[in-house]
Write an enzyme that holds these catalytic residues in place. Structure first.
Site, PDB file in Angstrom:
ATOM      1  N   CYS A 152      -5.563   0.160 -27.826  1.00  0.00           N
ATOM      2  CA  CYS A 152      -4.661   1.317 -27.795  1.00  0.00           C
ATOM      3  C   CYS A 152      -3.678   1.267 -28.968  1.00  0.00           C
ATOM      4  CB  CYS A 152      -3.892   1.344 -26.483  1.00  0.00           C
ATOM      5  SG  CYS A 152      -2.759   2.733 -26.341  1.00  0.00           S
ATOM      6  N   CYS A 160       0.418  -1.095 -20.289  1.00  0.00           N
ATOM      7  CA  CYS A 160      -0.526  -2.223 -20.283  1.00  0.00           C
ATOM      8  C   CYS A 160       0.132  -3.404 -20.991  1.00  0.00           C
ATOM      9  CB  CYS A 160      -1.818  -1.855 -21.008  1.00  0.00           C
ATOM     10  SG  CYS A 160      -2.757  -0.530 -20.231  1.00  0.00           S
ATOM     11  N   PHE A 172      -0.617   0.754   7.966  1.00  0.00           N
ATOM     12  CA  PHE A 172      -0.347   1.320   6.642  1.00  0.00           C
ATOM     13  C   PHE A 172      -1.606   2.047   6.166  1.00  0.00           C
ATOM     14  CE2 PHE A 172       1.886  -2.732   7.128  1.00  0.00           C
ATOM     15  CZ  PHE A 172       3.216  -2.366   6.963  1.00  0.00           C
ATOM     16  N   ASN A 231      -8.438   5.529   3.631  1.00  0.00           N
ATOM     17  CA  ASN A 231      -9.378   4.849   2.752  1.00  0.00           C
ATOM     18  C   ASN A 231     -10.183   3.779   3.493  1.00  0.00           C
ATOM     19  OD1 ASN A 231     -10.465   4.272   0.078  1.00  0.00           O
ATOM     20  ND2 ASN A 231      -9.208   2.433   0.071  1.00  0.00           N
ATOM     21  N   GLU A 235       0.502   4.975  10.715  1.00  0.00           N
ATOM     22  CA  GLU A 235       1.328   5.319   9.553  1.00  0.00           C
ATOM     23  C   GLU A 235       2.744   5.637  10.020  1.00  0.00           C
ATOM     24  OE1 GLU A 235       2.136   5.850   6.506  1.00  0.00           O
ATOM     25  OE2 GLU A 235       0.379   4.983   5.557  1.00  0.00           O
ATOM     26  N   ASP A 278       6.717   3.028  13.538  1.00  0.00           N
ATOM     27  CA  ASP A 278       7.441   2.254  12.541  1.00  0.00           C
ATOM     28  C   ASP A 278       6.782   0.885  12.416  1.00  0.00           C
ATOM     29  OD1 ASP A 278       9.333   4.235  12.031  1.00  0.00           O
ATOM     30  OD2 ASP A 278      10.562   3.625  13.734  1.00  0.00           O
ATOM     31  N   ASP A 318      -2.790  -3.165   4.936  1.00  0.00           N
ATOM     32  CA  ASP A 318      -2.727  -2.837   3.506  1.00  0.00           C
ATOM     33  C   ASP A 318      -1.316  -2.348   3.204  1.00  0.00           C
ATOM     34  OD1 ASP A 318      -3.268  -2.274   0.885  1.00  0.00           O
ATOM     35  OD2 ASP A 318      -4.531  -0.544   1.276  1.00  0.00           O
ATOM     36  N   CYS A 328      -1.075  -6.067  -2.676  1.00  0.00           N
ATOM     37  CA  CYS A 328      -0.866  -5.797  -4.099  1.00  0.00           C
ATOM     38  C   CYS A 328       0.208  -6.702  -4.695  1.00  0.00           C
ATOM     39  CB  CYS A 328      -0.495  -4.332  -4.316  1.00  0.00           C
ATOM     40  SG  CYS A 328       1.019  -3.816  -3.480  1.00  0.00           S
TER      41      CYS A 328
END
Length: 441
Positions: free
Chosen positions: A74, A83, A301, A306, A322, A348, A367, A393
């Site tokens: 880039c 990035c 979550f 998905n 959720e 919650d 997740d 994550c």
């Protein structure tokens, strides 16, 4: 932060990387962080300042280069903050992320029975959702369209982003020119791109409604670059209200596929940005969790489904949980459209007992966001959930939560990383845990 002499330079040997992908060098008792440097390199740096015994530096010259160093693809790499690992070859990036997760696990003294091979995809043109900043400079009389600069609030102009799909509608130099022709060009603050499997959308976030003439100009600009994948144009004027599509008037909803199910997504929905990795991730989750038709499954979550929807293809008792009522409604509509036996629940997920009305699960899929799932770990251990699949994550909060679970009698059967964000230091991890203590009854 202690001030240093102006332009104080130093030669260092880099021996490691931080969790954020910055080079680490040591001299005497001091530690130096060198963004852009790699292990095995000798570098010349400028000292930026010190906190305790840790120095922040700027890379000036590479005196001895690592064999893993590559030329970033880039042209905006030096300034853009998007990035941060393009200077490291892709095999090196994956190895770094594997080592990073293993290091966090080691700090918590976690034992993994089996490490899975990393899930990877193409290292460029993978990202199907991104948000760019837009700023109008009165002093210069021009608009900037791009990502924020590294360690700065300034926006650096981007022409093309090589981690986004190579589509005509994602030419940011083009949109910079189009925005410059608008009467209200100063009220546009962001452009969000969402690339679905059936269409793509550009969402313009604005401080106040655009006049009809400007809307028509944007629509004409969109028509001129629509090619191959159908394009939609949306406006978002209120951060608390959904975006509104302004063109075309009638268009099918954006979709992406998960386990061969066409899931509807709204522009404001969270969606995993790497389609290929997401497909492989969902399949691995199903293989590891191995849900049976009679089992009670919780998906906490759950987002827009998905994982929930594929789980509901295999079990008759899936509860998608959720905290956002809008997402709960979306999950219900999604399940109804796909004729899946899924119950969407608002609760919650902070440990306040919101899950008590649900039947005991045979398996739970987690997740959570970056902060982790500490709030609900206690309830899961009290219920002695037989199997937990944790998708994370953030390696540090994951390791923290896994430590709590292993102390409560769980063992880590499998773990593996997923490179959802090539060219960056970010890493996703999947872990399967089993309770060593059998549930009574």
């Amino acid at each position: 932060m202690k001030q240093t002499k102006r332009e104080q330079r130093l030669t260092l040997s880099v021996d490691n990387l931080t969790s954020d992908g910055e080079g680490v060098a040591r001299r005497n008792r001091d530690v130096y962080f060198v963004p852009g440097a790699l292990p095995g390199e000798d570098v010349e740096v400028i000292l930026d300042g010190r906190r305790r015994k840790v120095w922040q530096t700027r890379l000036l010259n590479i005196l001895q280069s690592s064999p893993e160093r590559v030329e970033p693809q880039c042209p905006h790499y030096q300034r853009c903050g998007g990035c941060d690992l393009q200077h490291l070859n892709y095999a090196g990036q994956v190895a770094f992320k594997q080592e990073r997760v293993a290091r966090e696990f080691s700090r918590q003294k976690l034992d993994v029975e089996q490490w899975a091979a990393p899930i990877t995809s193409e290292p460029f043109h993978y990202r199907r959702k991104a948000r760019l900043g837009v700023r109008f400079s009165k002093e210069r009389g021009e608009n900037f369209v791009g990502f924020r600069e590294a360690a700065s609030a300034h926006i650096t102009n981007i022409d093309r982003c090589p981690v986004l799909p190579d589509l005509p509608a994602l030419d940011w130099a083009y949109w910079r020119e189009q925005i410059a022709q608008l009467q209200s060009r100063s009220v546009i603050t962001q452009i969000e791109a969402i690339v679905g499997d059936n269409a793509m959308a550009l969402v313009f976030r604005v401080l106040k409604p655009l006049p009809s003439a400007d809307q028509n100009q944007l629509i004409a600009s969109a028509k001129a670059v629509e090619s191959g994948l159908p394009l939609q144009l949306w406006l978002k004027t209120d951060k608390d209200a959904p975006a509104q599509r302004i063109w075309p008037e009638d268009a099918e909803p954006l979709q992406h596929h998960s386990d061969e199910l066409a899931l509807t997504i709204q522009p404001d929905d969270f969606v995993q940005v790497n389609g290929a990795v997401n497909q492989a991730m969902v399949q691995q989750a199903l293989d590891w969790l191995a849900p049976a038709g009679s089992e009670v499954i919780w998906d906490l979550f759950a987002g827009h489904g998905n994982f929930s929807m594929p789980l509901a293809k295999r079990s008759q008792q899936v509860f998608a949980v959720e905290g956002d009522e809008r997402m709960v409604s979306s999950l219900s509509l999604q399940a109804e459209k796909l004729a899946l036996p899924l119950q969407a629940i608002r609760a919650d997920l902070d440990g306040s007992g919101g899950l008590q009305p649900l039947p005991d699960p045979d398996a739970v899929l987690l997740d959570p966001p970056r902060a982790g799932a500490a709030g609900i770990i206690k309830e899961l251990t009290e219920r002695r959930v037989p199997r937990i699949l944790y998708v994370s994550c953030d390696a540090a909060t994951l390791a923290r939560d896994l430590s709590t679970l292993t102390e409560a009698g769980y063992r880590i059967r499998q773990a593996g990383i997923m490179d959802m964000f090539p060219q960056t230091h970010h890493v996703e991890t999947m872990v399967l845990l089993e309770n060593k203590v059998k549930r009574h009854g």
